[in-house]
Scaffold this motif. Structure first.
Motif, mmCIF file in Angstrom:
data_model
loop_
_atom_site.group_PDB
_atom_site.id
_atom_site.type_symbol
_atom_site.label_atom_id
_atom_site.label_comp_id
_atom_site.label_asym_id
_atom_site.label_seq_id
_atom_site.Cartn_x
_atom_site.Cartn_y
_atom_site.Cartn_z
ATOM 1 N N GLU A 1 15.397 95.308 39.114
ATOM 2 C CA GLU A 1 16.547 94.474 39.431
ATOM 3 C C GLU A 1 17.582 94.547 38.309
ATOM 4 N N TRP A 2 18.843 94.520 38.715
ATOM 5 C CA TRP A 2 19.957 94.531 37.765
ATOM 6 C C TRP A 2 20.698 93.199 37.834
ATOM 7 N N GLU A 3 21.171 92.738 36.673
ATOM 8 C CA GLU A 3 21.986 91.531 36.617
ATOM 9 C C GLU A 3 23.231 91.812 35.780
ATOM 10 N N LEU A 4 24.348 91.299 36.230
ATOM 11 C CA LEU A 4 25.631 91.470 35.546
ATOM 12 C C LEU A 4 26.283 90.103 35.377
ATOM 13 N N TYR A 5 26.734 89.805 34.161
ATOM 14 C CA TYR A 5 27.347 88.507 33.889
ATOM 15 C C TYR A 5 28.722 88.679 33.251
ATOM 16 N N ASP A 6 29.627 87.826 33.671
ATOM 17 C CA ASP A 6 30.966 87.736 33.096
ATOM 18 C C ASP A 6 30.953 86.535 32.155
ATOM 19 N N LEU A 7 30.791 86.786 30.860
ATOM 20 C CA LEU A 7 30.614 85.709 29.889
ATOM 21 C C LEU A 7 31.882 84.885 29.684
ATOM 22 N N GLU A 8 33.015 85.455 30.014
ATOM 23 C CA GLU A 8 34.261 84.698 29.884
ATOM 24 C C GLU A 8 34.340 83.604 30.949
ATOM 25 N N ASP B 1 31.640 82.745 32.931
ATOM 26 C CA ASP B 1 30.321 82.165 33.166
ATOM 27 C C ASP B 1 29.487 82.229 31.880
ATOM 28 N N PRO B 2 29.890 81.485 30.839
ATOM 29 C CA PRO B 2 29.193 81.584 29.547
ATOM 30 C C PRO B 2 27.735 81.154 29.590
ATOM 31 N N SER B 3 27.350 80.330 30.576
ATOM 32 C CA SER B 3 25.956 79.886 30.684
ATOM 33 C C SER B 3 25.103 80.828 31.534
ATOM 34 N N GLU B 4 25.712 81.903 32.026
ATOM 35 C CA GLU B 4 25.002 82.932 32.806
ATOM 36 C C GLU B 4 24.247 82.325 33.987
ATOM 37 N N MET B 5 24.980 81.631 34.807
ATOM 38 C CA MET B 5 24.410 80.987 35.992
ATOM 39 C C MET B 5 24.598 81.818 37.255
ATOM 40 N N ASN B 6 25.467 82.839 37.185
ATOM 41 C CA ASN B 6 25.835 83.553 38.407
ATOM 42 C C ASN B 6 25.842 85.062 38.184
ATOM 43 N N ASN B 7 24.826 85.734 38.690
ATOM 44 C CA ASN B 7 24.724 87.188 38.627
ATOM 45 C C ASN B 7 25.731 87.811 39.594
ATOM 46 N N VAL B 8 26.700 88.567 39.061
ATOM 47 C CA VAL B 8 27.756 89.138 39.913
ATOM 48 C C VAL B 8 27.549 90.639 40.159
ATOM 49 N N TYR B 9 26.340 91.104 39.976
ATOM 50 C CA TYR B 9 26.084 92.548 40.114
ATOM 51 C C TYR B 9 26.477 93.070 41.495
ATOM 52 N N ASP B 10 26.199 92.303 42.537
ATOM 53 C CA ASP B 10 26.510 92.737 43.898
ATOM 54 C C ASP B 10 27.831 92.190 44.423
ATOM 55 N N ASN B 11 28.599 91.574 43.562
ATOM 56 C CA ASN B 11 29.888 91.032 43.969
ATOM 57 C C ASN B 11 30.920 92.165 44.017
ATOM 58 N N PRO B 12 31.516 92.421 45.198
ATOM 59 C CA PRO B 12 32.486 93.523 45.313
ATOM 60 C C PRO B 12 33.642 93.425 44.326
ATOM 61 N N GLU B 13 33.989 92.224 43.923
ATOM 62 C CA GLU B 13 35.094 92.053 42.987
ATOM 63 C C GLU B 13 34.779 92.650 41.613
#
Length: 542
Positions: A478-485, A487-499
């Motif tokens: 499994e892969w996880e991608l986080y936007d720390l700017e 989502d600094p608490s890393e609550m939302n994995n955006v790996y599959d988010n088209p954006e």
């Protein structure tokens, strides 16, 4: 020979001696280094970082008089591997110490060896958590393994000796004694001064057993993350075993001799190490608090507890944990103050580099967790404060991605010693002095110790100043991608988010680049997995 000629020769010799003396004075004085490493000290629990949990005035002095690093990270968030990286300046897969189980090869180069060979006197005092006799030190006095908080054993150049007292205070006293009486004062020195605290199981010093009794700590906003089944993340977050509410032990972690069901927790056996005076102080501090908890929550059937009651107990556990954790840090901060005061009083402060850091970060209730291991921020980030009056301006802030990989080449740089080519870190000397702004744009991370306590999956990853890409592997993929700017608490994995499709592609490219740069590969992952499982299965009778 005439008197005039003799006088002329005398003047020539005197002039030559004077020139030589001036040349000697012009030679730069090599700096001393005191490297202070605590164990599991979260940056959130240092007041210079603005977390608001506690006050650490002495550690803060290093930041006020020097620099604070806001994105210092580790390459592998677990005790022994982190220390191996510190010494060698190489990633775990290069120095061979990938987990707490595999042996460490002391025969390889480390920075104290190189400094010792170049005129430094060296010492290692406190916790190192690496098996075998330390190499590169004129003097070593270390805790075997994790060590004990009360009346600990020490290995003095390999010979075991028990010392009466509290481990943090003893470690500080040993460090001060070496500075005053043990070192060769004709040489520059390097001292690794390593505290056991605040490592589990958080036994405070006698004088701080009741510190924070008048305070109720509010858990982090995502403390009850488990109630949503870690929505927004993957399997690794859901299957870890580090929840304060579920995993902490009544005796070992929460200091109860009897649990709410009335059963013995085994803590009484641990307290046998205490002397009568220590035990008396301990019981006076904890017995009333424990009795009050058992009166309120004893004999409750966990299966029929309301959500409200479950939350009350979870918050009680969090407070018991965080108070003891912070109490142990108070002693660490005291020790830092004593060492800084010694340097000032003995005219050593100006020419001594002082570093304060931890072997990794730590969870203080974020996501409901304690411990470390993950590449998530609270575990991945570590405190780092450095002062060196000759080169670092007071109040400096460094936001660059510095790692524990960089300590060895940095110290060698300060000492005027060329770092071996196999060292993979970079000297941050010019970065922290303000001489240069050039620095890496990404850091690499690995974690190998699974299956094991806390059940954190094997993973590796890359982080930039804004994004983080993590790959969990072995029994999952499994892969996880986080936007720390955002989502600094890393609550939302955006790996599959088209954006984030372009960001994902960019981070995958960066991941492959850093793996190639440092010499990591899938073959390394398989090799260390096979070696680990052989030991793991043998230990578990499989």
């Amino acid at each position: 020979m005439s008197e005039s000629k003799l006088y002329f020769l005398f003047l020539v010799a005197a002039f030559a001696f004077s020139c030589n003396a001036k040349e000697e004075q012009k030679q730069p004085q090599k700096p001393n280094i005191i490297f202070i490493m605590a164990d599991d000290h979260a940056y959130q629990a240092i007041s210079a970082y603005g977390g608001g949990l506690n006050e650490t005035p002495n550690i803060d002095r290093i930041a006020k008089e020097g620099a604070i690093f806001t994105r210092a990270t580790v390459t592998n968030s677990i005790c022994a591997p982190s220390r191996a990286v510190l010494l060698t300046g190489k990633h775990s897969f290069m120095n061979g110490k990938v987990d707490n189980i595999q042996p460490f090869n002391w025969d390889q180069d480390n920075f104290p060896k190189l400094m010792q060979a170049n005129g430094y006197t060296t010492a290692l005092i406190g916790k190192i958590h690496l098996d075998g006799q330390p190499q590169g030190f004129d003097y070593s006095m270390v805790l075997p393994g994790q060590g004990h908080y009360y009346n600990p054993d020490f290995l003095i150049n390999g010979e075991k000796k028990r010392i009466e007292g509290y481990v943090t205070d003893i470690t500080t006293d040993l460090a001060l004694d070496w500075l005053e009486n043990g070192r060769d004062k004709e040489k520059p020195f390097v001292m690794l001064y390593h505290q056991k605290a605040p490592h589990r199981n958080w036994k405070p010093a006698p004088e701080y057993l009741t510190l924070y009794d008048d305070k109720e700590f509010t858990p982090p906003a995502n403390f009850f993350d488990e109630e949503t089944n870690y929505q927004g993340r993957g399997t690794a977050a859901r299957e870890q075993e580090m929840e304060i509410d579920e995993i902490m032990r009544w005796g070992r972690d929460l200091m109860l001799e009897v649990n709410p069901n009335g059963d013995s927790t085994g803590l009484a056996g641990d307290l046998k190490r205490f002397n009568p005076e220590q035990l008396k102080a301990w019981r006076e501090a904890f017995d009333p608090k424990n009795a009050a908890f058992l009166k309120a929550y004893g004999q409750l059937d966990e299966k029929t507890l309301s959500m409200e009651k479950k939350r009350e107990i979870a918050i009680w556990k969090y407070n018991r944990y965080i108070k003891n954790y912070l109490r142990t840090i108070k002693s660490v901060d005291d020790g830092v103050g004593e060492v800084l005061d010694y340097l000032e009083a003995n005219g050593l402060a100006e020419n001594t580099i002082v570093v304060y850091t931890s072997d990794q970060g730590f969870y203080l209730g974020e996501h409901g967790w304690f411990d470390k291991r993950f590449m998530y921020e609270e575990s991945f980030r570590t405190p780092l404060l450095v002062k060196y009056p000759k080169e670092i301006k007071p109040g400096t802030t460094i936001k660059n991605l510095v790692q524990n990989l960089d300590f060895a080449p940095t110290f060698l740089d300060y000492a005027g010693i060329e770092a071996p080519k196999e060292m993979q870190g970079e000297s941050f000397r010019k970065l922290v002095s303000g001489e240069s702004k050039e620095w890496r744009d990404a850091v690499y991370y690995t974690y190998y110790e699974y299956p094991a306590e806390h059940s954190v999956k094997r993973h590796n990853g890359v982080a930039t100043d804004r994004y983080k890409l993590i790959h969990f592997y072995y029994d999952i993929d499994e892969w996880e991608l986080y936007d720390l700017e955002k989502d600094p608490s890393e609550m939302n994995n955006v790996y599959d988010n088209p954006e984030y499709a372009e960001v994902r592609e960019m981070m995958h490219k960066k991941f492959e680049e850093v793996r190639e740069k440092y010499g990591d590969s899938d073959a390394n992952d398989k090799r260390f997995l096979d070696e680990y499982m052989e030991v793991y299965n043998r230990r578990n009778g499989k």
